[in-house]
Design a protein around this motif. Sequence first.
Motif, short mmCIF file in Angstrom:
data_model
loop_
_atom_site.label_atom_id
_atom_site.label_comp_id
_atom_site.label_asym_id
_atom_site.label_seq_id
_atom_site.Cartn_x
_atom_site.Cartn_y
_atom_site.Cartn_z
N VAL A 30 13.09 10.36 -1.87
CA VAL A 30 12.09 10.52 -2.52
C VAL A 30 12.33 8.69 -3.69
O VAL A 30 11.78 7.85 -3.01
CB VAL A 30 13.39 10.83 -4.27
N VAL A 31 10.65 8.62 -4.00
CA VAL A 31 10.73 7.42 -5.36
C VAL A 31 10.58 7.12 -6.31
O VAL A 31 10.95 7.69 -6.94
CB VAL A 31 8.86 7.30 -4.70
N LEU A 32 11.87 5.82 -6.07
CA LEU A 32 12.70 5.17 -6.99
C LEU A 32 10.80 4.47 -7.67
O LEU A 32 10.61 3.45 -7.17
CB LEU A 32 13.52 4.19 -7.00
N TRP A 33 10.08 4.47 -8.63
CA TRP A 33 9.12 3.77 -9.45
C TRP A 33 9.36 3.14 -9.88
O TRP A 33 9.14 2.96 -11.50
CB TRP A 33 7.93 4.84 -9.68
N PHE A 34 9.88 1.22 -9.74
CA PHE A 34 10.07 0.96 -10.74
C PHE A 34 8.47 -0.01 -11.87
O PHE A 34 7.33 -0.56 -10.80
CB PHE A 34 10.83 -0.40 -10.05
N THR A 35 9.17 0.03 -12.67
CA THR A 35 7.29 -0.52 -13.51
C THR A 35 8.02 -1.23 -14.59
O THR A 35 9.04 -1.07 -15.24
CB THR A 35 6.93 0.92 -14.43
N LEU A 96 3.76 9.88 2.01
CA LEU A 96 4.59 9.59 3.11
C LEU A 96 5.53 9.12 3.55
O LEU A 96 6.55 10.38 4.34
CB LEU A 96 3.27 8.43 4.34
N MET A 97 5.86 8.02 2.86
CA MET A 97 7.53 7.44 3.33
C MET A 97 8.26 8.71 2.87
O MET A 97 9.45 8.88 3.43
CB MET A 97 7.00 6.58 2.52
N VAL A 98 8.27 9.17 1.55
CA VAL A 98 9.04 10.65 1.03
C VAL A 98 8.84 11.93 2.43
O VAL A 98 10.16 12.20 1.88
CB VAL A 98 8.63 10.76 0.03
N ASP A 99 7.83 12.23 2.51
CA ASP A 99 8.16 12.62 2.91
C ASP A 99 8.91 13.24 4.98
O ASP A 99 8.90 13.31 5.60
CB ASP A 99 6.34 13.17 4.01
N ALA A 100 8.63 11.49 5.23
CA ALA A 100 9.61 11.10 6.82
C ALA A 100 11.14 10.80 5.78
O ALA A 100 11.81 10.99 6.78
CB ALA A 100 9.17 9.47 6.85
N GLY A 101 11.31 11.51 4.99
CA GLY A 101 12.49 11.33 4.59
C GLY A 101 13.67 9.88 3.59
O GLY A 101 14.76 10.34 3.24
N LEU A 102 12.61 9.20 3.74
CA LEU A 102 12.80 7.84 2.86
C LEU A 102 12.98 8.42 1.96
O LEU A 102 12.78 8.09 0.95
CB LEU A 102 12.34 6.50 3.21
N VAL A 103 14.13 6.69 1.83
CA VAL A 103 14.59 6.29 -0.31
C VAL A 103 13.61 4.96 -0.34
O VAL A 103 13.69 4.74 -0.13
CB VAL A 103 16.01 6.18 -0.94
N VAL A 104 12.55 5.90 -1.05
CA VAL A 104 11.33 4.71 -1.39
C VAL A 104 11.76 3.49 -2.54
O VAL A 104 11.73 4.48 -3.45
CB VAL A 104 9.86 5.43 -1.36
N LEU A 105 11.75 2.71 -2.72
CA LEU A 105 11.22 1.82 -3.90
C LEU A 105 10.03 1.15 -4.36
O LEU A 105 10.13 0.67 -2.70
CB LEU A 105 12.56 0.49 -4.23
#
Length: 202
Positions: A30-35, A96-105
């Motif tokens: 997933v992506v945790l999108w900090f704003t 792309l990073m979420v597709d790689a299965g990462l927890v993206v921040l």
Amino acid sequence: MAAEHDENVIWHPHAINRDDRERQHGHRGVVLWFTGLSGSGKSTVAGALEQALHQQGVNTYLLDGDNVRHGLCRDLGFSDADRKENIRRVGEVAKLMVDAGLVVLTAFISPHRAERQMVREMLGEGRFIEVFVDTPLDICEARDPKGLYKKARAGELANFTGIDAVYEAPTRPEIHLDGEQFVTKLTVQLLDLLRGRDIINC
Ligand SMILES: Nc1ncnc2c1ncn2[C@@H]1O[C@H](COP(=O)(O)OS(=O)(=O)O)[C@@H](OP(=O)(O)O)[C@H]1O
Ligand SMILES: Nc1ncnc2c1ncn2[C@@H]1O[C@H](COP(=O)(O)OP(=O)(O)O)[C@@H](O)[C@H]1O
């Protein structure tokens, strides 16, 4: 020109997909999108969460505005058009990073609702978690760790978010953080959210 290019570029499916990678990682991507405003605490809170996740064996990556603007987005400034392109590129990288299965921040001001919505749609259902770091402008300005608010107030820095450029606060973020709380407390709130949504199980 672009349409012709699109027609002749065919998507290539691969044998290993996101589900396979997620199974191997033992968590979802997933992506945790900090704003939030400059100085609201995006980098600090995202950094603390990444440390906590890493310690638990979660595979993470933190994309930070200041750093990305030294490389991938070094050609971009702070006009509305450049901020939009900045967020589009970061959204594609995060995807792309979420597709790689990462927890993206990600820690970007991302001041416009339209751009955040664009990334939400790019990522797809359940993969985009909007984290609003809500810190009042006067607190951000008092923190001013880089002296940028001071420069903006002195007229030495134009288009500065919150001063002479807009920040559109999220209306329905997945999580709304009070940026004046202790970082440890905010980290716990985020970990609880990830567990509650079955993104991590540690
Ligand atoms: N004009 C202007 N407005 C806002 N911010 C500015 C500006 N000029 C430089 N900086 C510094 O750049 C960081 C914000 O970059 P971002 O990529 O997050 O911005 S944006 O999402 O494209 O709006 C931001 O970092 P953070 O303080 O970490 O948010 C600032 O340090
Ligand atoms: N929850 C918090 N409470 C008090 N100070 C904080 C908190 N979060 C961040 N800070 C401080 O505020 C400043 C700005 O934080 P930073 O993470 O760089 O913000 P941003 O990435 O949104 O620009 C830093 O000096 C940081 O130590």
